[in-house]
Design an enzyme around this catalytic site. Structure first.
Site, mmCIF file in Angstrom:
data_model
loop_
_atom_site.group_PDB
_atom_site.id
_atom_site.type_symbol
_atom_site.label_atom_id
_atom_site.label_comp_id
_atom_site.label_asym_id
_atom_site.label_seq_id
_atom_site.Cartn_x
_atom_site.Cartn_y
_atom_site.Cartn_z
ATOM 1 N N ASP A 1 9.749 -30.404 3.349
ATOM 2 C CA ASP A 1 9.789 -29.510 4.510
ATOM 3 C C ASP A 1 8.447 -28.787 4.630
ATOM 4 O O ASP A 1 7.834 -28.744 5.704
ATOM 5 C CB ASP A 1 10.929 -28.501 4.327
ATOM 6 C CG ASP A 1 10.983 -27.494 5.459
ATOM 7 O OD1 ASP A 1 10.882 -27.914 6.619
ATOM 8 O OD2 ASP A 1 11.101 -26.278 5.176
ATOM 9 N N ASP B 1 5.008 -29.618 7.431
ATOM 10 C CA ASP B 1 4.412 -28.676 8.386
ATOM 11 C C ASP B 1 2.900 -28.612 8.178
ATOM 12 O O ASP B 1 2.111 -28.615 9.130
ATOM 13 C CB ASP B 1 4.987 -27.252 8.206
ATOM 14 C CG ASP B 1 6.186 -26.988 9.114
ATOM 15 O OD1 ASP B 1 6.942 -27.945 9.368
ATOM 16 O OD2 ASP B 1 6.372 -25.836 9.544
ATOM 17 N N LYS C 1 7.310 -30.901 -9.173
ATOM 18 C CA LYS C 1 6.834 -29.732 -9.927
ATOM 19 C C LYS C 1 7.349 -29.890 -11.360
ATOM 20 O O LYS C 1 8.106 -29.058 -11.883
ATOM 21 C CB LYS C 1 7.368 -28.452 -9.251
ATOM 22 C CG LYS C 1 6.818 -27.147 -9.807
ATOM 23 C CD LYS C 1 5.369 -26.882 -9.433
ATOM 24 C CE LYS C 1 4.850 -25.636 -10.152
ATOM 25 N NZ LYS C 1 3.397 -25.451 -9.989
ATOM 26 N N TYR D 1 18.616 -27.289 -0.503
ATOM 27 C CA TYR D 1 19.257 -27.074 0.798
ATOM 28 C C TYR D 1 20.778 -27.225 0.704
ATOM 29 O O TYR D 1 21.506 -26.620 1.479
ATOM 30 C CB TYR D 1 18.754 -28.114 1.817
ATOM 31 C CG TYR D 1 17.468 -27.789 2.514
ATOM 32 C CD1 TYR D 1 16.316 -27.499 1.805
ATOM 33 C CD2 TYR D 1 17.397 -27.786 3.906
ATOM 34 C CE1 TYR D 1 15.124 -27.218 2.459
ATOM 35 C CE2 TYR D 1 16.212 -27.507 4.567
ATOM 36 C CZ TYR D 1 15.081 -27.224 3.832
ATOM 37 O OH TYR D 1 13.908 -26.962 4.487
HETATM 38 C C1 IPM Z 1 12.701 -29.185 9.643
HETATM 39 C C2 IPM Z 1 13.188 -27.771 9.882
HETATM 40 C C3 IPM Z 1 14.588 -27.651 9.289
HETATM 41 C C4 IPM Z 1 14.485 -27.926 7.794
HETATM 42 C C5 IPM Z 1 15.284 -26.305 9.550
HETATM 43 C C6 IPM Z 1 15.364 -26.001 11.035
HETATM 44 C C7 IPM Z 1 16.644 -26.248 8.912
HETATM 45 O O1 IPM Z 1 12.307 -26.853 9.353
HETATM 46 O O2 IPM Z 1 13.333 -30.117 10.139
HETATM 47 O O3 IPM Z 1 11.678 -29.326 8.966
HETATM 48 O O4 IPM Z 1 14.142 -27.024 7.031
HETATM 49 O O5 IPM Z 1 14.756 -29.058 7.395
HETATM 50 MG MG MG Z 2 10.524 -27.706 8.582
#
Ligand code: IPM
Ligand code: MG
Length: 354
Positions: free
Chosen positions: A243, A247, A187, A142
């Site tokens: 990240d 999710d 990884k 990032y």
């Molecule tokens: C999160 C989001 C962010 C990330 C985006 C919006 C930049 O997906 O907080 O998980 O990737 O960190």
């Molecule tokens: Mg995210």
């Protein structure tokens, strides 16, 4: 106590869900004798529209000078065509880096009232889902160089030992407070940065003999989270893996709308945000689920303000609201009472302290 909270409503459903979290915080202040002062901060698409910049320095300064930051969500299709360094998400990344909040804590816990909302088989859910992903937040791909040259695009993934060590310590300390099992996800069969990650984690393990450290490749971890989530206690991983896995982990608990997060660095000034995005498709319709933001506010009280009983009161109010059968659309199921975003906030606020 008096606390100064920087409030970033952001874009899409952000203003609606933050409004409900503030309602809950106001109720806590009233019942427990605290004063919460709110300072509005513009960040994301709304800041691009207003200042031509997703996070002007003056707005970042308000956050750094606050006691903690509560954030809704940023981004939306409207700003899809702006250049990468100007996107709404860039404001969020600059905020995280500017506040130095390297440690992101994302719980994946199933509420007993919502076990039917999980897409996993009942036999798997019944084993229990209660783990935390500790995600490194201000390093890795990032924050490496990003560039496009002709038909080639480059993103650099880089970590040094010190960056890995400080997040590793948070992973071990988090595990020490729970079931003492830490799974380091990387990884290392492909990436140098992951081989360094693994080496640093094992060196650190010598200092935490009470914690059982295991290693897992990220692709396998993605599989294990749906196959056997009860095996996890604490997962520690780098920025992008965290990240993606968070999710996935949120979804098995029923709804991404329920999951809060905390991000902390060297000071008690933290950043608190739900892990979902700005959901522009449902913005302004009063149907979003504000619970992820409300629980983020509870985390702020617990981790930054040392207000454990107030945080418990919010979490208990959410549980009582679910017990009473209220559901926003994302977690709606047969026989439950459907409510909107505002009503959800009110019903939770009125259950604080009872
Ligand atoms: C999160 C989001 C962010 C990330 C985006 C919006 C930049 O997906 O907080 O998980 O990737 O960190
Ligand atoms: Mg995210």
């Amino acid at each position: 106590m008096t606390k100064n909270i920087a409030v970033i409503r952001g874009d899409g459903i952000g203003p609606e869900i933050v409004g409900e979290a503030l309602k809950v915080l106001d109720k806590v202040a009233e019942l427990y004798g605290h004063t919460f002062n709110y300072t509005d901060v513009d960040m994301g698409g709304c800041a691009i529209d207003k200042y031509g910049d997703p996070l002007p320095e003056s707005e970042l300064k308000k956050c750094i000078e606050s006691d903690s930051v509560l954030l809704g969500a940023v981004g939306g299709d409207k700003w899809n065509d702006v250049p990468g360094h100007m996107r709404p998400e860039k404001g969020l990344l600059r905020l995280r880096a500017g506040m130095g909040v390297y440690s992101n804590n994302r719980p994946a816990k199933i509420w007993k009232q919502l076990s039917a909302a999980s897409p996993l088989k009942k036999s798997i859910v019944d084993e229990g889902i209660d783990f935390i992903i500790v995600r490194e937040l201000i390093g890795g791909i990032y924050f490496g160089e990003h560039k496009t040259e002709g038909d080639t695009a480059i993103d650099i993934l880089k970590y040094n030992e010190a960056e890995i060590e400080r997040i590793g310590r948070i992973g071990f300390e988090t595990a020490q407070k729970r079931n003492k099992k830490l799974c380091s996800v990387e990884k290392s069969n492909v990436l140098d940065s992951s081989r360094l990650w693994k080496k640093v984690m094992h060196k650190l393990a010598e200092e935490y003999p009470d914690v059982e450290l295991s290693d897992m490749l990220v692709d396998n971890c993605a599989m294990q989270i749906v196959k056997n989530p009860s095996q996890f206690d604490v997962i520690v991983t780098e920025n992008m893996f965290g990240d993606i896995l968070s999710d996935e982990a949120s979804m098995i608990t029923g709804s991404i709308g329920m999951i809060p997060s905390s991000s902390l660095g060297a000071t008690s000034c933290g950043l608190y945000e739900p892990i979902h995005g700005s959901a522009p498709d449902i913005a302004g319709k009063d149907i979003a689920n504000p619970i992820g933001t409300i629980l983020s506010a509870a985390m702020m009280l617990r981790f930054s303000f040392d207000m454990a009983k107030e945080a418990d009161a919010i979490e208990n109010a959410v549980s009582a609201y679910l017990d009473a059968g209220y559901r926003t659309g994302d977690i709606m199921s047969e026989g439950m009472i459907k409510v909107g975003c505002k009503q959800c906030g009110e019903l939770i606020a009125e259950r604080i302290g009872i």
